[in-house]
Design a protein around this motif. Structure first.
Motif, PDB file in Angstrom:
ATOM      1  N   ALA A 243      36.641 -45.398  17.060  1.00 27.55           N
ATOM      2  CA  ALA A 243      36.476 -46.626  16.275  1.00 27.55           C
ATOM      3  C   ALA A 243      35.003 -46.839  15.930  1.00 27.55           C
ATOM      4  CB  ALA A 243      37.027 -47.819  17.048  1.00 27.55           C
ATOM      5  N   LEU A 244      34.128 -46.519  16.878  1.00 23.23           N
ATOM      6  CA  LEU A 244      32.688 -46.639  16.620  1.00 23.23           C
ATOM      7  C   LEU A 244      32.282 -45.707  15.463  1.00 23.23           C
ATOM      8  CD1 LEU A 244      29.821 -47.680  17.480  1.00 23.23           C
ATOM      9  CD2 LEU A 244      29.699 -45.664  18.950  1.00 23.23           C
ATOM     10  N   ASN A 245      32.905 -44.527  15.416  1.00 23.65           N
ATOM     11  CA  ASN A 245      32.587 -43.614  14.310  1.00 23.65           C
ATOM     12  C   ASN A 245      32.940 -44.251  12.962  1.00 23.65           C
ATOM     13  OD1 ASN A 245      31.638 -41.734  16.070  1.00 23.65           O
ATOM     14  ND2 ASN A 245      33.296 -40.250  15.801  1.00 23.65           N
ATOM     15  N   MET A 246      34.081 -44.923  12.904  1.00 24.29           N
ATOM     16  CA  MET A 246      34.469 -45.582  11.644  1.00 24.29           C
ATOM     17  C   MET A 246      33.504 -46.728  11.330  1.00 24.29           C
ATOM     18  SD  MET A 246      36.309 -45.767   8.986  1.00 24.29           S
ATOM     19  CE  MET A 246      37.869 -44.883   9.105  1.00 24.29           C
ATOM     20  N   LEU A 247      33.126 -47.467  12.367  1.00 23.56           N
ATOM     21  CA  LEU A 247      32.142 -48.545  12.176  1.00 23.56           C
ATOM     22  C   LEU A 247      30.848 -47.955  11.594  1.00 23.56           C
ATOM     23  CD1 LEU A 247      31.456 -51.625  12.891  1.00 23.56           C
ATOM     24  CD2 LEU A 247      30.289 -50.661  14.861  1.00 23.56           C
ATOM     25  N   THR A 248      30.462 -46.808  12.119  1.00 24.74           N
ATOM     26  CA  THR A 248      29.233 -46.141  11.663  1.00 24.74           C
ATOM     27  C   THR A 248      29.347 -45.773  10.191  1.00 24.74           C
ATOM     28  OG1 THR A 248      28.964 -45.232  13.884  1.00 24.74           O
ATOM     29  CG2 THR A 248      27.705 -44.186  12.120  1.00 24.74           C
ATOM     30  N   LYS A 249      30.494 -45.174   9.840  1.00 21.95           N
ATOM     31  CA  LYS A 249      30.696 -44.731   8.447  1.00 21.95           C
ATOM     32  C   LYS A 249      30.638 -45.923   7.490  1.00 21.95           C
ATOM     33  CE  LYS A 249      31.645 -41.384   5.644  1.00 21.95           C
ATOM     34  NZ  LYS A 249      30.775 -40.198   5.577  1.00 21.95           N
ATOM     35  N   LEU A 250      31.353 -47.001   7.854  1.00 22.15           N
ATOM     36  CA  LEU A 250      31.387 -48.166   6.959  1.00 22.15           C
ATOM     37  C   LEU A 250      30.010 -48.823   6.858  1.00 22.15           C
ATOM     38  CD1 LEU A 250      34.830 -49.706   8.016  1.00 22.15           C
ATOM     39  CD2 LEU A 250      34.312 -48.390   5.956  1.00 22.15           C
ATOM     40  N   THR A 251      29.291 -48.859   7.988  1.00 16.82           N
ATOM     41  CA  THR A 251      27.934 -49.438   7.970  1.00 16.82           C
ATOM     42  C   THR A 251      27.028 -48.595   7.077  1.00 16.82           C
ATOM     43  OG1 THR A 251      28.288 -50.143  10.257  1.00 16.82           O
ATOM     44  CG2 THR A 251      26.050 -50.280   9.437  1.00 16.82           C
ATOM     45  N   SER A 252      27.174 -47.285   7.187  1.00 17.03           N
ATOM     46  CA  SER A 252      26.318 -46.386   6.390  1.00 17.03           C
ATOM     47  C   SER A 252      26.591 -46.577   4.890  1.00 17.03           C
ATOM     48  CB  SER A 252      26.538 -44.927   6.794  1.00 17.03           C
ATOM     49  OG  SER A 252      27.771 -44.443   6.304  1.00 17.03           O
ATOM     50  N   ASN A 253      27.868 -46.752   4.542  1.00 21.57           N
ATOM     51  CA  ASN A 253      28.206 -46.976   3.121  1.00 21.57           C
ATOM     52  C   ASN A 253      27.572 -48.267   2.621  1.00 21.57           C
ATOM     53  OD1 ASN A 253      29.743 -44.690   3.108  1.00 21.57           O
ATOM     54  ND2 ASN A 253      31.715 -45.735   3.257  1.00 21.57           N
ATOM     55  N   GLN A 254      27.668 -49.290   3.463  1.00 16.74           N
ATOM     56  CA  GLN A 254      27.179 -50.602   3.043  1.00 16.74           C
ATOM     57  C   GLN A 254      25.666 -50.623   2.873  1.00 16.74           C
ATOM     58  OE1 GLN A 254      27.396 -53.796   5.816  1.00 16.74           O
ATOM     59  NE2 GLN A 254      27.905 -55.290   4.244  1.00 16.74           N
ATOM     60  N   LEU A 255      24.959 -49.855   3.703  1.00 19.95           N
ATOM     61  CA  LEU A 255      23.495 -49.960   3.720  1.00 19.95           C
ATOM     62  C   LEU A 255      22.789 -48.853   2.933  1.00 19.95           C
ATOM     63  CD1 LEU A 255      22.972 -51.040   7.452  1.00 19.95           C
ATOM     64  CD2 LEU A 255      22.865 -52.495   5.411  1.00 19.95           C
ATOM     65  N   ALA A 256      23.571 -47.913   2.389  1.00 14.80           N
ATOM     66  CA  ALA A 256      22.961 -46.750   1.724  1.00 14.80           C
ATOM     67  C   ALA A 256      21.992 -47.162   0.617  1.00 14.80           C
ATOM     68  CB  ALA A 256      24.055 -45.850   1.164  1.00 14.80           C
ATOM     69  N   SER A 257      22.373 -48.153  -0.176  1.00 13.71           N
ATOM     70  CA  SER A 257      21.544 -48.538  -1.323  1.00 13.71           C
ATOM     71  C   SER A 257      20.254 -49.244  -0.906  1.00 13.71           C
ATOM     72  CB  SER A 257      22.332 -49.443  -2.270  1.00 13.71           C
ATOM     73  OG  SER A 257      22.616 -50.647  -1.602  1.00 13.71           O
ATOM     74  N   GLU A 258      20.172 -49.612   0.394  1.00 18.00           N
ATOM     75  CA  GLU A 258      18.959 -50.297   0.885  1.00 18.00           C
ATOM     76  C   GLU A 258      18.043 -49.348   1.656  1.00 18.00           C
ATOM     77  OE1 GLU A 258      19.506 -54.226   2.701  1.00 18.00           O
ATOM     78  OE2 GLU A 258      21.610 -54.012   2.229  1.00 18.00           O
TER      79      GLU A 258
END
Ligand SMILES: NC(=O)c1ccc[n+]([C@@H]2O[C@H](COP(=O)([O-])OP(=O)(O)OC[C@H]3O[C@@H](n4cnc5c(N)ncnc54)[C@H](OP(=O)(O)O)[C@@H]3O)[C@@H](O)[C@H]2O)c1
Length: 240
Positions: free
Chosen positions: A168-183
């Motif tokens: 689940a942490l891996n999925m959290l990581t993936k979603l966080t990375s998607n959200q913050l990529a543009s920053e």
């Protein structure tokens, strides 16, 4: 270039070794621990100039708020790297048929929910470094979270709450990375190896100093393409 790091779960094990090696490289490091004064190893490193100890129970909302305030006071310029290291194994004897609800809830709270809360709380301090600067977040996962490798590594699902939580942490990581990529963030999940610590035990083949030296080398050399990936302490890309 001297950077500013935050490490959670810094009282012992991999967290304390992170603090030791980050400080030795001349960076500033905030060592966040449930009970900093009880950690002799941490107290030896604290100088309140480059190494700061800050109280943080990652599962406690008030403690998180206080820790953010404390770090903000001493890092008015913001923070470059957040290492979400704190974690628990839960019942190691438990397998998928005999893990009780409480074990799932405890492990999930620390290994997943708390990482989301701590990351959200420290995001403003990371963002403060600005768009031109690459900010990095390491979420401490495990090879035991790898769905594609679990059949060879741990087919019976021993300590299943731990594997489920780190997946689940891996999925959290993936979603966080998607959200913050543009920053201009790089967010990734790390496998430290099987390491000799209280959690890893004495039979583990990897020494703390080698695991941490490897993970710091990975952090220092991350590229934007590695945002949202799963990387071990030797720099190998792992399958989810
Ligand atoms: N060792 C391995 O082989 C291995 C392999 C794969 C992944 N990992 C991961 O690596 C990370 C560190 O593991 P380790 O081997 O160093 O484990 P460890 O020796 O058991 O240390 C765990 C650390 O996490 C802290 N912690 C636990 N719950 C916390 C909370 N609610 N708030 C703040 N701190 C908390 C502990 O603090 P206290 O001293 O206060 O209890 C301790 O500093 C974990 O996320 C683990 O899952 C380890």
């Amino acid at each position: 270039m001297s950077l500013t790091y935050i490490v959670t779960g810094a009282s012992r094990g991999l967290g304390l070794e992170f603090v030791t090696q980050i400080a030795a490289k001349g960076h500033t490091v905030f060592a966040l621990a449930r009970n900093p004064s009880a950690s002799e190893g941490l107290q030896k490193l604290v100088d309140n100039k480059k190494v700061f100890a800050v109280q943080l129970d990652t599962t406690d909302e008030k403690s998180i708020k206080n820790a953010v305030e404390e770090v903000s006071k001493n890092a008015p310029q913001g923070v470059d790297v957040l290492i979400n290291n704190a974690g628990i194994s839960g019942d190691r004897g438990g397998n998928i048929r005999k893990t009780d609800d409480e074990d799932y809830i405890n492990v999930f709270t620390t290994n997943v929910v708390a990482v989301a809360s701590v990351t959200n709380a420290f995001l403003p301090l990371l963002r403060q470094r600005g768009q031109d600067h690459t900010k990095k977040i390491l979420n401490m996962s495990s090879i035991l979270a790898s769905i594609s490798q679990i059949n060879t590594i741990n087919p019976t699902g021993k300590a299943s709450a731990y594997s489920v939580s780190k997946a689940a942490l891996n999925m959290l990581t993936k979603l966080t990375s998607n959200q913050l990529a543009s920053e201009n963030f790089i967010v990734y999940a790390s496998h430290p190896g099987w390491v000799k610590t209280d959690m890893g035990g004495d039979d583990a083949p990897v020494e703390k100093k080698d695991s941490i030296a490897g993970m710091l080398k990975v952090i220092e050399n991350l590229t934007p393409e590695q945002n949202g990936s799963f990387i071990d302490y030797q720099g190998n890309q792992l399958p989810w």
